[in-house]
Each structure stands twice: as C-alpha cells, then as structure tokens.
Design an enzyme around this catalytic site. Sequence first.
Site, mmCIF file in Angstrom:
data_model
loop_
_atom_site.group_PDB
_atom_site.id
_atom_site.type_symbol
_atom_site.label_atom_id
_atom_site.label_comp_id
_atom_site.label_asym_id
_atom_site.label_seq_id
_atom_site.Cartn_x
_atom_site.Cartn_y
_atom_site.Cartn_z
ATOM 1 N N HIS A 295 -22.543 -33.520 70.143
ATOM 2 C CA HIS A 295 -22.787 -34.365 69.434
ATOM 3 C C HIS A 295 -24.669 -34.097 68.274
ATOM 4 O O HIS A 295 -24.916 -34.996 68.806
ATOM 5 C CB HIS A 295 -22.679 -35.671 69.466
ATOM 6 C CG HIS A 295 -22.278 -37.142 68.232
ATOM 7 N ND1 HIS A 295 -23.221 -37.978 67.788
ATOM 8 C CD2 HIS A 295 -21.101 -37.022 66.606
ATOM 9 C CE1 HIS A 295 -22.918 -38.640 67.029
ATOM 10 N NE2 HIS A 295 -22.250 -37.979 66.200
ATOM 11 N N ARG A 296 -24.643 -34.078 67.324
ATOM 12 C CA ARG A 296 -25.731 -33.518 67.253
ATOM 13 C C ARG A 296 -26.612 -32.686 67.498
ATOM 14 O O ARG A 296 -27.941 -32.820 68.090
ATOM 15 C CB ARG A 296 -27.066 -35.367 66.109
ATOM 16 C CG ARG A 296 -25.689 -35.879 65.919
ATOM 17 C CD ARG A 296 -26.034 -37.398 64.822
ATOM 18 N NE ARG A 296 -25.223 -38.224 64.345
ATOM 19 C CZ ARG A 296 -25.663 -39.384 63.854
ATOM 20 N NH1 ARG A 296 -26.807 -39.347 64.685
ATOM 21 N NH2 ARG A 296 -24.432 -40.308 63.628
ATOM 22 N N GLU B 108 -22.164 -29.340 67.599
ATOM 23 C CA GLU B 108 -21.982 -29.798 66.393
ATOM 24 C C GLU B 108 -23.040 -30.039 65.095
ATOM 25 O O GLU B 108 -24.299 -30.626 65.201
ATOM 26 C CB GLU B 108 -21.860 -31.283 65.964
ATOM 27 C CG GLU B 108 -21.384 -32.145 64.790
ATOM 28 C CD GLU B 108 -21.302 -33.203 64.626
ATOM 29 O OE1 GLU B 108 -21.891 -33.929 65.424
ATOM 30 O OE2 GLU B 108 -20.452 -33.741 63.986
ATOM 31 N N ASP C 220 -24.357 -31.624 61.432
ATOM 32 C CA ASP C 220 -23.598 -32.696 60.186
ATOM 33 C C ASP C 220 -25.263 -31.496 58.747
ATOM 34 O O ASP C 220 -26.167 -31.616 59.546
ATOM 35 C CB ASP C 220 -24.582 -33.886 59.743
ATOM 36 C CG ASP C 220 -23.829 -34.479 61.423
ATOM 37 O OD1 ASP C 220 -24.284 -35.314 61.891
ATOM 38 O OD2 ASP C 220 -22.617 -34.280 61.258
ATOM 39 N N HIS D 18 -28.474 -35.540 59.316
ATOM 40 C CA HIS D 18 -27.717 -36.335 59.619
ATOM 41 C C HIS D 18 -27.513 -37.210 58.095
ATOM 42 O O HIS D 18 -26.450 -37.281 58.017
ATOM 43 C CB HIS D 18 -27.093 -37.547 60.839
ATOM 44 C CG HIS D 18 -26.343 -37.958 61.178
ATOM 45 N ND1 HIS D 18 -26.279 -39.519 60.036
ATOM 46 C CD2 HIS D 18 -24.679 -38.490 61.082
ATOM 47 C CE1 HIS D 18 -25.007 -40.203 60.367
ATOM 48 N NE2 HIS D 18 -24.340 -39.042 60.502
#
Length: 738
Positions: free
Chosen positions: A53-54, A80, A82, A95
Amino acid sequence: MKKSLIAGLACLSLAVTSGAPYAVLAHPIETSATDNGQTTLRPLTSDVAVIAHRGASAYSPEHTLTAYKQAMTMKADYVEFDLQMTKDGQLIALHDETLARTTNAKELYPDRAPWRVKDFTLEEIRRLDAGSWFNKAYPDKAKTEYIGQHVPTLEEAIEFVKKHGNGKVGLYMETKAPSVYPGMEEKVIEILKKTNVLDDEKLFLESFSEESLRKLKTLAPNVKLIQLYSGGMLAGKDVYQEFKRISDYASGVGPSKELVVPKLMEAAHQNQFLVHPWTVNSQDDMVSLLSLGVDGEFTNNPDLLDDLLDKPFISHGVASGDITDSSAILWARTNGKANVKFELSTDSSFKDNTIVKTGRANVEDDYTVNVEVTGLKADTRYFYRAHAVSSKYSVNGSFKTAPQENSLKPMTMVWGGDTGGQGEIPPFKSFKAMAALNPDFFLFSGDTIYADNKTPAVPNPPSKTVQDFWAKYKENRTDAGLRSLLQKTGTYSIWDDHEVTNDFSGPSQELTPTGLRAFKDYWPISEERSQADKLYHKYSWGNTMDMIILNNRGYRSPNTQADGPDKTMLGDEQLKWLEQMLLESDAKVKLIATSVPISVPTGKANSRDGWANANQINPNDQTGYEYEFKKISDFIIEKGIKNVFFVTTDVHFAEIIKYDANKDGKTDYNELISGPIGAVKGNPGTLDPTFGPERLYAEGNFFNYGVFKVDPARKQATVEIQDENGKTHFSHSFQLED
Ligand code: G3P
Ligand code: CA
C-alpha cells in the site's frame, strides 16, 4: 520450502510482462485439504496477493522509489500507486491532492498554498523532496537515504517495478480524485500502453469512483478493475444487489477492512469478484481477513503478510475450556499441518514459571488442537499464548481457574446460544458485549453452529461431510467478537440439535458421529466429557456452584416416540448420574446446563423436542419427555435439593420461570432461558403447565444473552437478560435457601 508446506497447490501463475516464463505461486494459501468444496469463505485465487500500500509505506516514505524497492524486497506481489495529475497533464504517484503532507512544497513554494498538485507543473514538482517529511514524522525509522527522494511519475514508477520486480511483481494503481483531473483515464491507458504493461496478467486498476472505472472499462475492456469501498459507501445498501450492479465492469472489490464479513464474501463470490481489503497492517487483522477467504490485502507492512503466509499459522483463534480448580483444556487451530506450542503462566509476560505444552495440528482434525494443562493453582488468572512452531505469529488467551472446592467465592458467568443460522450469519454483537463483562466463564448452551442451515460456509445445506461441519465452526470463528470472548475467558460448550441436524435424536441419526466429531474438534472438551462421547460432566466453581452439564442429544429416544416409561432423553445412566450429582452436591447453587427447555414446547406437534409435550395445546400429543422429567422433578422435591437452576437457550426468546411442581406454594426449582445470539428471533408462547411454571419474565424478538451471578455471602443468585448492546432488559435476584 514454502511450497512444500502448502499441500495440493501445484498451479502456476503467469509472469508479469517480460521475464521468467512462469512464476510459481508467491503466497499460496492452504485451501484444499480440509475444504468442504463449497464454502464461500475461501479465496477465489490460490495465491493470496500481498499488495504494498503506497509501497512499503510503514518503513519508508510513501510513493517514493525507495518505498517501492523495499516492497519488492519484502516480497510484495504488487506495488500500489495512487495517481494525481500535474498542471501540465502528467501523471505522478502521490496519495493526496496536495503536495503539503508528503513533500517540502510549503518550504519551497511558500506562497503557493494550498499546494494542489493540479497547480504545479511536473518540472516544479520534480524539485521537491518527498522523503524528509518521513524522517521527521517517524524519527525511529528515519534514514538519510530518504532525504531528497523525489515524486515519481507513473511512467517512472512502472519502469522501476518492471526493472526491479524480476517479472514477478505486479502493478496496482488508483485513479485518485478523477473528477479533479479530466482526461486522467485516457492518460493512464496511454502510459500503460507506452510501458507495455496494459496486457499484463498482474495489473489492476482501482478507484472509489465508479465513473472513472467505467471510463477505464471503455478504454481498456480487458484490464482488471477493482471497485473500492469506504465504510460509508455500502451503508444502507444490499451488498448482494450492489455487487451484482457493478459486475458489468468490476473484476473485484477493495473494501475497507471492517466491511469484510461473510455476507460480503458471499456477495463477492456470487459475482466471481476478488476481494482485496485495505489497509491491513496488523497480523491479527491479516489473519482475521484470511479466515474470511480474501484474495489479497493492501498493507503498509508487506513483510508481515509475507511472513504470515510463508507457513501454517494460528488461523481461527484460541480458546480455553472445561476448566476446574487445577486444570484446563487449551484449543487452537492452524491452517496447515504444524506443531502448536502453548505457553501458560500466571505471568502475562511468560517470564516466570511457564508451562509449555505442544499439540499436533493434523488434517484429520481440520488442524485443530486440544491440549490439557494440569497442576494449576485454584482461583487464579492464567495467561497463555499459542503459535504454530513454524510461525512467529502467536495468539494470546486467558482464563481463571475455579476456586478451591470448599471456598465460597462470588461467581459471574454468561450464557448464550443459537448462533449462526436461520438467515443470521456472523458477526454477532452479543459476543463483544459478553466479553466486556469479563465473566468468570462462558457457557455456550448449544446450537453453537447451524450445520443444517444455508450460510456462506455451506451454501448447499445440510452439512453432510465433516468438512461441511468444520466449515461451519470456521465461519462462526470469523466473528472477532466470538474470538475475543473465547480468548478472554474459559468456555464450557454443550451441543444441541443444530450441531448435527434439527431436533435429532443421537442414536437414530446417521450424521451424529460426524457432527459429534466436528463438535469435539472445535471446542475445548475435556477427556472426561469426550470419552465414550459422554459430553455430560459436573464442574464445580468452588462451593458456590456445581454446574451439571447434560447431554440432551446423545441418548434420547426419537422425538416421535410416545412418552412413557420406555422413553428417555438422557438415558438411564446419565439420569442416575444427574440424581447422584444433585444428591452429592453441597454447593450453594446447582446449575443444570441443559440444551432444551422444560415447559416451553419446542419441536412440533407429535414430535416434541424439549421435555414438555404441550398437551394443553394438542391434547392428543403423546410425545415430549415429561415422564422422565417428572422423575427429575420428583427427585429434587423428595430429596429437598435446594437452589436448582436449569439454564438453557434453544427457544429463541428470553424467559425466566420458577416452578412449583407439587403445587405446595414453594418454589422447587427455576429455569433461566436466554437467546438467540444470532438466529431467528422468536416470541414467548404458552407454557406447558405440567410442572407448575410461573413466568417471571418473557421477551422476544431481540438478540440477547444471560448473565448469572451467585453471591454466597448475600445468599443471592441474580439473573440478568442483556441485549446485544449489553443493555439489561430484566434483572431478578433469587434468595438462596440454606
Ligand atoms: O487503494 C486502496 C486504498 O489505498 C484506498 O485508500 O486512501 O489509502 O488510497 P487510500
Ligand atoms: Ca490507494
């Protein structure tokens, strides 16, 4: 090594883009050996995705190449990104919609508040330091190499993962705030084509915006799209309808982790959706979600999920039970073959006088383990922890041993039953409410599963194979509240009909051995109860209370048999044992834990399932078991057994009853009924008058459980009926006779 641990998963997944022709499963998950072949609570894929995640954002500044590199080093299956869009239409990995939090934009461009990405060109953004903020925010994780990290473009990030991912690491990217950036979707597809990853097997596009995903579907029909859901997005919606509605474009869903319950899994699988919850950072949450059958997890800590998946682990919590003043049974389950080590101590840090016991988790027991610990001190709080020897992940539990036989300590217990059937599936709030009371123990009064009902674990009921029955117990253990109650206190579990099938009589039901086997696999049952499948046994809580646990199913004549001297519910041996226990007991209170009621008619006409035959409802009804119960009732009266409480659930409403069976104006015994915890809610009806019942309280149509407290010093026993939120609906104190 890891692949040898996971039996039966030989499938291979295609590699990402250029690179190795095949990549073996990175994180295979045990789903075959004891699976019932129909449960919804299993992954659709055989390889659970670790989605960084990120990047590995718990350890390095999110959305920097260093975070992506660390994710790949930690064996993430996906990185991942964003996506935001710059003023000059470039896509970057960031993000927030502004640069303020994760770069030094405020310092470099002090007069450009609020530092929206869309107000800066890529060239301006490239001057920013996207790493130093992390060192300031997390000094304990600060590294000099983070200083000066830049904001990557999407193209740069893709090329970086392709270069360092050895063809095994996939790409997962989210169109963030697409309404802010017209043309974002076209730009994404353009870059995916340019970097030659658009057709990759391991590529996902995700968004909270349905509009954005539908646009992406139009632009690139073959790309796998994940609809993200925050908590509020499903509020008030029927998840089954919602997922069906989006099934024309989505390949899966990315729910906020607290949304993942069996119903969501069932709805997802009805549409062949992958389920990738976010953001899952503790191993407890990772395990809980894996027990629900998710296909992957967004995590800031890819190393923790990788470590967990690498070998069998404690997958469905722990429990303790059948506790005496010197012994207890400890229980755990793993998701694969393993030795399970239990450490037990009065010292919660396990530094001093720790008892160690090891059990073997074998496939024939669905990897459940029961070990007995003896030589314990009475009236003492014990702490334990269990872990599969091959895994670092451990689960803690605690229980209190019963007071010494001759002591008169106050006692508080909770009891409930009827869990997970008739259209109700976990989670159930009552468990958390009971756990919050920190009771001395929990009496689970039967129907701990509904083996014969349709639920995500057994979509095609009734349960027939032991795997079906196991699936039901695993389904109910996905309830964090139940796991927490079982962790916090000792449990005495009794079985009733739905552990096998509705209203069954043990000897005549062919499923009895299978249901009984699964019941004993999944509850901490002592050898005394387990031997010869007795299940009945007496447990003392000092001299405050003797709890006489019955087995109302294993010995009964068929419900349809006409009542009379040849009809029995308990069997002669158990009936004599019950009388002996009552006669011998000098405890202040005698609690008879029964799984069926006395005077509430259950079952159906001419096939009564409890003791009552309800002949005032149907004068011709010759069934029920009143002939036998009269023996028990007469025995209590003739022998002058005092302070007897029959405690049960089963009827799906709460009722408190006192009995004057010989109509002499004196209470002979009492009956305490609670429930359901999680099954269809019923309403009180007419009581069978045979044993002189007088209703003190009755209430239906709500989930509830019971609290029973005995205070020897005040010669009082108090019953409370509490709803699933812990609100007391009824309380009554009984004055105990000397
Ligand atoms: O993409 C899944 C998850 O990351 C969604 O939340 O705010 O962390 O992007 P967020
Ligand atoms: Ca995201």
